[in-house]
Write an enzyme that holds these catalytic residues in place. Structure first.
Site, PDB file in Angstrom:
ATOM      1  N   GLY A   1      24.572  24.512-105.245  1.00 50.84           N
ATOM      2  CA  GLY A   1      23.573  25.196-104.428  1.00 50.84           C
ATOM      3  C   GLY A   1      22.191  24.842-104.917  1.00 50.84           C
ATOM      4  N   GLY A   2      22.049  24.861-106.232  1.00 47.69           N
ATOM      5  CA  GLY A   2      20.770  24.514-106.819  1.00 47.69           C
ATOM      6  C   GLY A   2      20.965  24.125-108.263  1.00 47.69           C
ATOM      7  N   MET A   3      19.996  23.401-108.810  1.00 45.74           N
ATOM      8  CA  MET A   3      20.036  23.018-110.224  1.00 45.74           C
ATOM      9  C   MET A   3      18.620  23.153-110.766  1.00 45.74           C
ATOM     10  SD  MET A   3      21.722  22.048-112.844  1.00 45.74           S
ATOM     11  CE  MET A   3      20.844  21.991-114.399  1.00 45.74           C
ATOM     12  N   GLU A   4      18.516  23.897-111.871  1.00 44.07           N
ATOM     13  CA  GLU A   4      17.218  24.317-112.391  1.00 44.07           C
ATOM     14  C   GLU A   4      16.487  23.238-113.183  1.00 44.07           C
ATOM     15  OE1 GLU A   4      20.263  25.286-113.277  1.00 44.07           O
ATOM     16  OE2 GLU A   4      20.416  25.885-115.366  1.00 44.07           O
TER      17      GLU A   4
ATOM     18  N   HIS B   1      16.891  32.113-107.885  1.00 42.85           N
ATOM     19  CA  HIS B   1      17.792  31.923-109.024  1.00 42.85           C
ATOM     20  C   HIS B   1      17.328  30.750-109.892  1.00 42.85           C
ATOM     21  CE1 HIS B   1      21.805  31.866-111.036  1.00 42.85           C
ATOM     22  NE2 HIS B   1      21.545  30.577-111.125  1.00 42.85           N
ATOM     23  N   GLU B   2      17.068  29.621-109.261  1.00 44.63           N
ATOM     24  CA  GLU B   2      16.670  28.440-110.043  1.00 44.63           C
ATOM     25  C   GLU B   2      15.308  28.677-110.702  1.00 44.63           C
ATOM     26  OE1 GLU B   2      19.181  26.879-110.460  1.00 44.63           O
ATOM     27  OE2 GLU B   2      20.299  27.293-108.619  1.00 44.63           O
TER      28      GLU B   2
ATOM     29  N   HIS C   1      15.716  30.668-113.839  1.00 47.13           N
ATOM     30  CA  HIS C   1      16.161  29.858-114.982  1.00 47.13           C
ATOM     31  C   HIS C   1      14.979  29.338-115.809  1.00 47.13           C
ATOM     32  CE1 HIS C   1      20.491  29.487-114.993  1.00 47.13           C
ATOM     33  NE2 HIS C   1      20.566  29.088-113.748  1.00 47.13           N
TER      34      HIS C   1
ATOM     35  N   GLU D   1      23.651  31.994-117.225  1.00 49.03           N
ATOM     36  CA  GLU D   1      23.849  32.352-115.819  1.00 49.03           C
ATOM     37  C   GLU D   1      23.850  33.860-115.551  1.00 49.03           C
ATOM     38  OE1 GLU D   1      23.389  30.290-113.589  1.00 49.03           O
ATOM     39  OE2 GLU D   1      23.690  28.371-114.597  1.00 49.03           O
TER      40      GLU D   1
ATOM     41  N   ASP E   1      33.594  21.264-116.400  1.00 47.49           N
ATOM     42  CA  ASP E   1      33.587  21.189-114.936  1.00 47.49           C
ATOM     43  C   ASP E   1      34.856  21.778-114.342  1.00 47.49           C
ATOM     44  OD1 ASP E   1      31.122  20.045-114.363  1.00 47.49           O
ATOM     45  OD2 ASP E   1      31.854  18.003-114.654  1.00 47.49           O
TER      46      ASP E   1
ATOM     47  N   TYR F   1      28.519  34.212-114.264  1.00 44.22           N
ATOM     48  CA  TYR F   1      27.428  34.681-113.406  1.00 44.22           C
ATOM     49  C   TYR F   1      27.543  36.171-113.127  1.00 44.22           C
ATOM     50  CZ  TYR F   1      26.573  29.764-112.056  1.00 44.22           C
ATOM     51  OH  TYR F   1      26.287  28.426-112.047  1.00 44.22           O
TER      52      TYR F   1
ATOM     53  N   MET G   1      30.202  22.136-103.592  1.00 44.36           N
ATOM     54  CA  MET G   1      31.547  22.510-104.050  1.00 44.36           C
ATOM     55  C   MET G   1      31.913  23.944-103.719  1.00 44.36           C
ATOM     56  SD  MET G   1      32.232  20.378-107.516  1.00 44.36           S
ATOM     57  CE  MET G   1      30.781  20.822-108.441  1.00 44.36           C
TER      58      MET G   1
HETATM   59  N1  BES Z   1      22.844  25.682-113.349  1.00 45.88           N
HETATM   60  C1  BES Z   1      23.553  26.032-112.184  1.00 45.88           C
HETATM   61  C2  BES Z   1      24.355  24.898-111.612  1.00 45.88           C
HETATM   62  C3  BES Z   1      25.368  24.270-112.544  1.00 45.88           C
HETATM   63  C4  BES Z   1      26.057  25.021-113.480  1.00 45.88           C
HETATM   64  C5  BES Z   1      25.623  22.929-112.464  1.00 45.88           C
HETATM   65  C6  BES Z   1      26.963  24.414-114.330  1.00 45.88           C
HETATM   66  C7  BES Z   1      26.530  22.323-113.312  1.00 45.88           C
HETATM   67  C8  BES Z   1      27.200  23.080-114.246  1.00 45.88           C
HETATM   68  C9  BES Z   1      22.634  26.606-111.112  1.00 45.88           C
HETATM   69  O1  BES Z   1      21.580  27.351-111.632  1.00 45.88           O
HETATM   70  C10 BES Z   1      23.438  27.550-110.292  1.00 45.88           C
HETATM   71  O2  BES Z   1      23.900  28.493-110.846  1.00 45.88           O
HETATM   72  N2  BES Z   1      23.579  27.311-108.986  1.00 45.88           N
HETATM   73  C11 BES Z   1      24.311  28.173-108.081  1.00 45.88           C
HETATM   74  C12 BES Z   1      23.387  29.033-107.262  1.00 45.88           C
HETATM   75  C13 BES Z   1      23.212  30.436-107.726  1.00 45.88           C
HETATM   76  C14 BES Z   1      22.430  31.252-106.715  1.00 45.88           C
HETATM   77  C15 BES Z   1      24.402  31.169-108.209  1.00 45.88           C
HETATM   78  C16 BES Z   1      25.086  27.303-107.129  1.00 45.88           C
HETATM   79  O3  BES Z   1      24.993  26.085-107.237  1.00 45.88           O
HETATM   80  O4  BES Z   1      25.785  27.825-106.274  1.00 45.88           O
HETATM   81 ZN    ZN Z   2      22.219  29.226-112.458  1.00 42.93          ZN
END
Ligand code: BES
Ligand code: ZN
Length: 590
Positions: free
Chosen positions: A260-263, A287-288, A291, A310, A367, A375, A545
């Site tokens: 969804g996003g990466m900080e 959210h990002e 972070h 998280e 992964d 979270y 994903m």
């Molecule tokens: N840092 C994460 C994405 C991540 C975590 C990538 C672990 C690879 C390994 C990012 O901040 C995140 O949590 N994204 C969430 C969105 C959020 C609103 C819960 C997502 O991608 O859904």
């Molecule tokens: Zn996050």
């Protein structure tokens, strides 16, 4: 030997990287980065230093005065990659590694023009978290290690390069069909926050500290969707402390972006599935942004402490949301998150150690065990601490926490010691041990209530006794209420009911990817054929994903939809990100 991170060969007794100088050519023809990584160490060392690599070709390693240095590359050990041992002559505090990345570098996705919005230029982006930076650059790939960086990125002339750094300036290149972008990142970051994207990019200013980048075809809608970014930034500063990264820019990615996003600091990456057209999914941006304090300033020491990143960030995201909207919005967001948490506990099993906050992931690919547990269970725990000591005391605690640990990486145990020192007795009072080192959700979990939430949840729970939403009422539901309603329905319903829901509420036509994802999962589990084309289209339209994995899993789980799952996957496999593809192959038993 002091190897403290189960996912890295880093041994801090051998030396510590404090700066990276990257000089690479982005080669779209061969799908590789080729050039030099120059590492600077905290102090001069001598003898071996172990670095993380994955699928890198090492050409040559030399000291600052260009003396060739001996090195060995160990065999690849599954997700860890291959340990690169460099034999440094006495007094070395700087050395250069000449190398190139592999076609299958796990951090990189190379897109053909057809996979972009504009269809005319190729695109490259990186995703380094959790342990993919090592496939892009030889480095101490552990969040314990922080370094600033400079980068010189050579790209095909029409394209723009952006990084998790100060905005790059375009310079003349040695060849006329190339452009060079020079970046500098003064704030020290762990390797997982390294980030690079190259494509046909345009930018729009959104505030004094923020601009959005995207392909030109998406830039208008992106600028509209995220227009409130400066309000978020100001709210977050009031809540946590002044923003330490100067700028907060972000990039709306091509659809295959797997998260969804990466900080990425100074340049968050966002999925285009957030472009709902009604700003209903901007919580991901919040959210990002959050972070920038929890995660990028205070960082988990290893993936075993991932909940510190998280859980705190979900809590911070919802505090920002409360400022920008209201308490009701927080209750709804928390309920959506809670439903996700229950699903995950069901998936792992009630006693699974993967539902602890503190995990032991040695020998496991992070992964493969990624879930919303850190979270949402993390969020509940932080919210419980807050509830227990009171809003005001906790607000001060958070500021002290960020001040004390900013630009460092900490373990859960260090966090607990800090709580004990600053909020004595609180851990005991909330039963922290149970939260941190035991499975499931303890019974003193905070609850979030609102009348709309309760009504909607009750209506969904009563589905099996015949309750159905009244059209006039449900048409007015917010996207969040729709999500809560759909999450509350039985996983599988009668096809007649699918028809009724879709005809009355046009769920298959929803522009909100979260609603669509919830709905299509029900339709797939119910083998409701009229949605099969929509499912195909959805799975071909993006590679996030969070959406593709559960939907494929649902299709795979049904006797009549299994073949469909295989067909759809075969059609789109090439367009998915390597990490997503790997996960989907596992789900489909391929
Ligand atoms: N840092 C994460 C994405 C991540 C975590 C990538 C672990 C690879 C390994 C990012 O901040 C995140 O949590 N994204 C969430 C969105 C959020 C609103 C819960 C997502 O991608 O859904
Ligand atoms: Zn996050």
């Amino acid at each position: 030997m002091a190897r403290r991170d189960p996912h890295s060969y880093t041994d801090l007794d051998q030396g510590e990287v404090t700066h990276l100088n990257l000089d690479v050519l982005v080669d779209f023809e061969h799908h590789c980065l080729a050039g030099t990584a120059t590492l600077t160490l905290k102090s001069p060392v001598s003898g071996p230093i172990d670095l993380d690599t994955r699928d890198l070709t090492i050409d040559r390693i030399a000291t600052a005065d260009d003396q060739e240095v001996a090195w060995t590359l160990a065999p690849t050990e599954s997700f860890m990659g291959a340990k690169l041992t460099v034999e440094l002559p006495p007094g070395t505090d700087r050395f250069s590694i000449h190398y190139r990345t592999a076609r299958e570098a796990s951090a990189l996705q190379w897109l053909e023009p057809a996979q972009t919005a504009g269809k005319t230029h190729p695109y490259l982006f990186s995703q380094c978290q959790p342990i993919h930076a090592r496939s892009m650059v030889p480095i101490q790939d552990s969040p314990r290690v922080r370094f600033g960086y400079d980068a010189r990125i050579t790209v095909p002339a029409p394209l723009t390069a952006v990084m998790s750094a100060a905005p790059g300036d375009r310079r003349a290149a040695p060849k006329p069909d190339q452009a060079v972008f020079q970046f500098s990142m003064p704030q020290p970051i762990p390797a997982y926050l390294l980030a690079l994207a190259v494509g046909n990019l345009e930018a729009r200013e959104l505030g004094p500290r923020s601009r959005v980048y995207a392909e030109p075809e998406m830039i208008e809608s992106a600028a509209w969707e995220f227009a409130d970014v400066d309000k978020m930034l100001l709210a977050a500063e009031e809540l946590f402390s002044p923003y330490r990264w100067e700028r907060f820019d972000f990039l709306v990615m091509p659809p295959s972006f797997p998260y969804g996003g990466m900080e990425n600091p100074r340049l968050t990456f966002l999925t285009p599935t957030l472009l709902a057209g009604d700003r209903s999914l901007v919580n991901v941006l919040a959210h990002e942004l959050a972070h920038s304090w929890t995660g990028n300033l205070v960082t988990n020491a290893t993936m075993n402490d991932f909940w510190l990143n998280e859980g705190f960030t979900v809590w911070a995201e919802r505090r920002i949301l409360e400022r920008l909207a209201d308490e009701e919005a927080v209750a709804l967001a928390s309920a959506i998150g809670y439903n996700g948490l229950l699903g995950e506990i069901e998936r792992f099993g009630e006693d699974s150690p993967l539902t602890h906050l503190k995990t032991d992931l040695s020998g496991q690919d992070p992964d493969e065990v990624y879930s919303v547990v850190p979270y949402e269970k993390g969020y509940l725990f932080v919210a419980l601490l807050e509830q227990t000591v009171g809003r005001e005391r906790f607000a001060q605690f958070i500021r002290d926490y960020i001040e004390r640990f900013g630009f460092t990486s900490i373990t859960t145990e260090e966090f607990e010691a800090f709580v004990e020192q600053n909020l004595p007795g609180t851990l005991q009072k909330v039963g922290a041990e149970q939260w941190i080192r035991a499975p499931g959700i303890p019974s003193n979990s905070p609850r979030f209530e609102s009348s709309a939430l309760n009504q909607t949840q009750t209506l969904a729970a009563d589905w099996s006794t015949g309750a159905r939403p009244e059209a006039a009422v449900a048409q007015k539901w917010s996207p969040e209420l729709w999500q809560i309603y759909l999450q509350g329905l039985p996983k599988q319903i009668a096809v007649e009911d699918c028809a009724l829901l879709d005809e009355t509420f046009h769920l298959s036509g929803s522009k909100n990817a979260e609603i669509l994802s919830c709905w299509l999962k029900i339709a797939a589990a119910s083998a409701y054929e009229p949605t099969f084309d929509r499912i195909d289209k959805f799975l071909g339209s993006m590679g996030r994903m969070k959406f593709v994995k559960p939907l494929f899993k649902t299709l795979q789980g049904g006797a009549t939809t299994q073949a469909l799952a295989r067909r759809i996957f075969a059609k789109y496999a090439d367009s998915y990100h390597p990490i997503a593809r790997k996960g989907l192959e596992q789900i489909l038993g391929l």
